[in-house]
Design a protein around this motif. Structure first.
Motif, PDB file in Angstrom:
ATOM      1  N   LYS B   4       0.843  -1.195   0.000  1.00 12.60           N
ATOM      2  CA  LYS B   4       0.000   0.000   0.000  1.00 12.60           C
ATOM      3  C   LYS B   4       0.881   1.248   0.000  1.00 12.60           C
ATOM      4  O   LYS B   4       0.613   2.211  -0.716  1.00 12.60           O
ATOM      5  CB  LYS B   4      -0.895   0.012   1.239  1.00 12.60           C
ATOM      6  N   GLU B   7       2.044   1.874  -3.434  1.00  6.52           N
ATOM      7  CA  GLU B   7       0.946   2.346  -4.290  1.00  6.52           C
ATOM      8  C   GLU B   7       0.657   3.826  -4.043  1.00  6.52           C
ATOM      9  O   GLU B   7       0.623   4.627  -4.978  1.00  6.52           O
ATOM     10  CB  GLU B   7      -0.321   1.524  -4.025  1.00  6.52           C
ATOM     11  N   ILE B  10       3.583   6.059  -5.306  1.00 11.91           N
ATOM     12  CA  ILE B  10       3.602   6.302  -6.750  1.00 11.91           C
ATOM     13  C   ILE B  10       2.512   7.298  -7.128  1.00 11.91           C
ATOM     14  O   ILE B  10       2.762   8.295  -7.820  1.00 11.91           O
ATOM     15  CB  ILE B  10       3.411   4.987  -7.538  1.00 11.91           C
ATOM     16  N   ARG B  11       1.301   7.046  -6.620  1.00 12.32           N
ATOM     17  CA  ARG B  11       0.184   7.907  -7.012  1.00 12.32           C
ATOM     18  C   ARG B  11       0.391   9.341  -6.522  1.00 12.32           C
ATOM     19  O   ARG B  11       0.123  10.303  -7.263  1.00 12.32           O
ATOM     20  CB  ARG B  11      -1.117   7.317  -6.476  1.00 12.32           C
ATOM     21  N   VAL B  14       3.035  11.118  -8.704  1.00 12.95           N
ATOM     22  CA  VAL B  14       2.497  11.533 -10.008  1.00 12.95           C
ATOM     23  C   VAL B  14       1.633  12.780  -9.845  1.00 12.95           C
ATOM     24  O   VAL B  14       1.705  13.717 -10.647  1.00 12.95           O
ATOM     25  CB  VAL B  14       1.689  10.392 -10.668  1.00 12.95           C
ATOM     26  N   LEU B  77       9.982   5.252 -11.767  1.00  7.48           N
ATOM     27  CA  LEU B  77       9.222   4.464 -10.791  1.00  7.48           C
ATOM     28  C   LEU B  77      10.143   3.604  -9.938  1.00  7.48           C
ATOM     29  O   LEU B  77       9.909   3.417  -8.752  1.00  7.48           O
ATOM     30  CB  LEU B  77       8.217   3.558 -11.497  1.00  7.48           C
ATOM     31  N   THR B 126      10.006   3.642 -16.821  1.00  5.22           N
ATOM     32  CA  THR B 126       8.800   4.458 -16.713  1.00  5.22           C
ATOM     33  C   THR B 126       9.058   5.627 -15.779  1.00  5.22           C
ATOM     34  O   THR B 126       9.325   5.436 -14.601  1.00  5.22           O
ATOM     35  CB  THR B 126       7.629   3.610 -16.175  1.00  5.22           C
ATOM     36  N   GLN B 130       6.320  10.966 -17.296  1.00  5.34           N
ATOM     37  CA  GLN B 130       5.602  10.271 -18.362  1.00  5.34           C
ATOM     38  C   GLN B 130       4.203   9.862 -17.899  1.00  5.34           C
ATOM     39  O   GLN B 130       3.217  10.023 -18.633  1.00  5.34           O
ATOM     40  CB  GLN B 130       6.457   9.056 -18.721  1.00  5.34           C
ATOM     41  N   LEU B 131       4.100   9.361 -16.671  1.00 10.81           N
ATOM     42  CA  LEU B 131       2.792   8.973 -16.134  1.00 10.81           C
ATOM     43  C   LEU B 131       1.906  10.205 -15.972  1.00 10.81           C
ATOM     44  O   LEU B 131       0.717  10.177 -16.288  1.00 10.81           O
ATOM     45  CB  LEU B 131       2.938   8.254 -14.800  1.00 10.81           C
ATOM     46  N   SER B 134       0.644  11.188 -19.343  1.00 12.86           N
ATOM     47  CA  SER B 134      -0.383  10.265 -19.852  1.00 12.86           C
ATOM     48  C   SER B 134      -1.705  10.467 -19.117  1.00 12.86           C
ATOM     49  O   SER B 134      -2.768  10.119 -19.618  1.00 12.86           O
ATOM     50  CB  SER B 134       0.073   8.818 -19.723  1.00 12.86           C
ATOM     51  N   THR B 140      -8.274   8.534 -23.845  1.00 13.84           N
ATOM     52  CA  THR B 140      -8.951   8.249 -22.586  1.00 13.84           C
ATOM     53  C   THR B 140      -8.133   8.845 -21.447  1.00 13.84           C
ATOM     54  O   THR B 140      -6.915   8.760 -21.451  1.00 13.84           O
ATOM     55  CB  THR B 140      -9.055   6.729 -22.354  1.00 13.84           C
ATOM     56  N   LEU B 142      -6.432   8.766 -18.204  1.00 16.20           N
ATOM     57  CA  LEU B 142      -5.942   7.701 -17.349  1.00 16.20           C
ATOM     58  C   LEU B 142      -6.085   8.085 -15.885  1.00 16.20           C
ATOM     59  O   LEU B 142      -5.821   9.217 -15.505  1.00 16.20           O
ATOM     60  CB  LEU B 142      -4.491   7.385 -17.691  1.00 16.20           C
ATOM     61  N   ARG B 143      -6.481   7.125 -15.063  1.00 14.84           N
ATOM     62  CA  ARG B 143      -6.820   7.421 -13.681  1.00 14.84           C
ATOM     63  C   ARG B 143      -5.630   7.312 -12.724  1.00 14.84           C
ATOM     64  O   ARG B 143      -4.636   6.693 -13.017  1.00 14.84           O
ATOM     65  CB  ARG B 143      -7.960   6.510 -13.227  1.00 14.84           C
ATOM     66  N   LEU B 144      -5.839   7.942 -11.557  1.00 15.01           N
ATOM     67  CA  LEU B 144      -4.741   7.982 -10.588  1.00 15.01           C
ATOM     68  C   LEU B 144      -5.178   7.444  -9.243  1.00 15.01           C
ATOM     69  O   LEU B 144      -6.099   7.887  -8.637  1.00 15.01           O
ATOM     70  CB  LEU B 144      -4.260   9.425 -10.449  1.00 15.01           C
TER      71      LEU B 144
END
Lengths: 144, 144
Positions: B4, B7, B10-11, B14, B77, B126, B130-131, B134, B140, B142-144
DNA sequence: ATAATAAAAGATAATTTTGTCCTATATTTA
DNA sequence: TAAATATAGGACAAAATTATCTTTTATTAT
């Protein structure tokens, strides 16, 4: 990557396969001894594997665990991983989002999916029997 | 796959990158709001990331988190994953053995190593920027 | 039948991960 | 310099995972 339960599960199953190919059953004590895992915890894992027809358990004296020749020829690592539900490798989003798929992807979805597909393939193409065989034969003895 | 902490890490990063590209700082509250993560837990993770020069933190009013243009152009990443030590993806044996390498491999070593190398490559190739990009652009969202 | 053996099952404990809370520290603005 | 604000840091709490212990149930052999 895998949970402890999954690691022990894979190692225990390969150990059982090794004995089953010789036509022998193996008891809990021997298994956790061979793979150096906590005995009661290993028992729990073996129970789950038995319930899901990955291995066969027999009670009483001379009891223990074994695999049928059918199980030996069909059980793949993916079966064990799915049964022990290790880390949701087969479903979850790489970033932990509740919903995430190709139509509604997270920023890492496609990169992550690529890796997951390869992991899936590896687990689906690797049989327990194959691992047991690679343990016995070959130049270097592979460890368990 | 990831913890977690990883996760969220990273989020959050970004999200910070997204703001930094607009020349803006972003506060803890806004971040955990944007990525729907527990605020105090996110704070701990951001502290670690700041200590490891992945993001910059400033105290006081108008304070918050940001990334330098250098960070924006270099952070991958893999840097975040290594810092937050997520799941020992970079080191451990797939079956959990204490020592396992090409010279003394476990029965799953080579199959597992293959996957890990690909995961490594993906993380190393990555970038956070870049994320972030995107996320903003494309057909579309892209979700975060 | 009975005793011995081995797995099944359920309760309990330890550890790790995840998440929270409170106080301290730094920084900005007035 | 003082007040307000936002992160830092340490202590604490909850949840999940890992591990243990005890009792029960099934099976085999005597």
């Amino acid at each position: 990557m895998f949970s402890k339960a999954c690691e022990y599960g894979i190692r225990a199953t390969v150990q059982i396969a090794l004995q089953s190919e010789k036509g022998l059953r193996i008891g809990l004590k021997e298994i956790s001894n061979a793979i150096d895992s906590p005995e009661p915890f290993t028992a729990k894992i073996l129970q789950q594997l038995a319930k899901n027809d990955i291995i066969i358990s027999s009670k009483g004296p001379t009891g223990g665990y074994e695999m049928s020749s059918n199980q030996l020829s069909t059980i793949m690592l993916s079966d064990i991983v799915k049964t022990l539900d290790c880390d949701l490798i087969y479903t979850g989003c790489g970033l932990g989002l509740a919903t995430c798929d190709a139509k509604n992807p997270c920023v890492l979805h496609f990169q992550f999916d690529d890796i997951r597909e390869q992991l899936k393939k590896m687990l689906e193409n690797t049989s327990v029997q194959q691992l047991a065989k690679s343990r016995e034969s070959g130049d270097t003895l592979l460890r368990l």
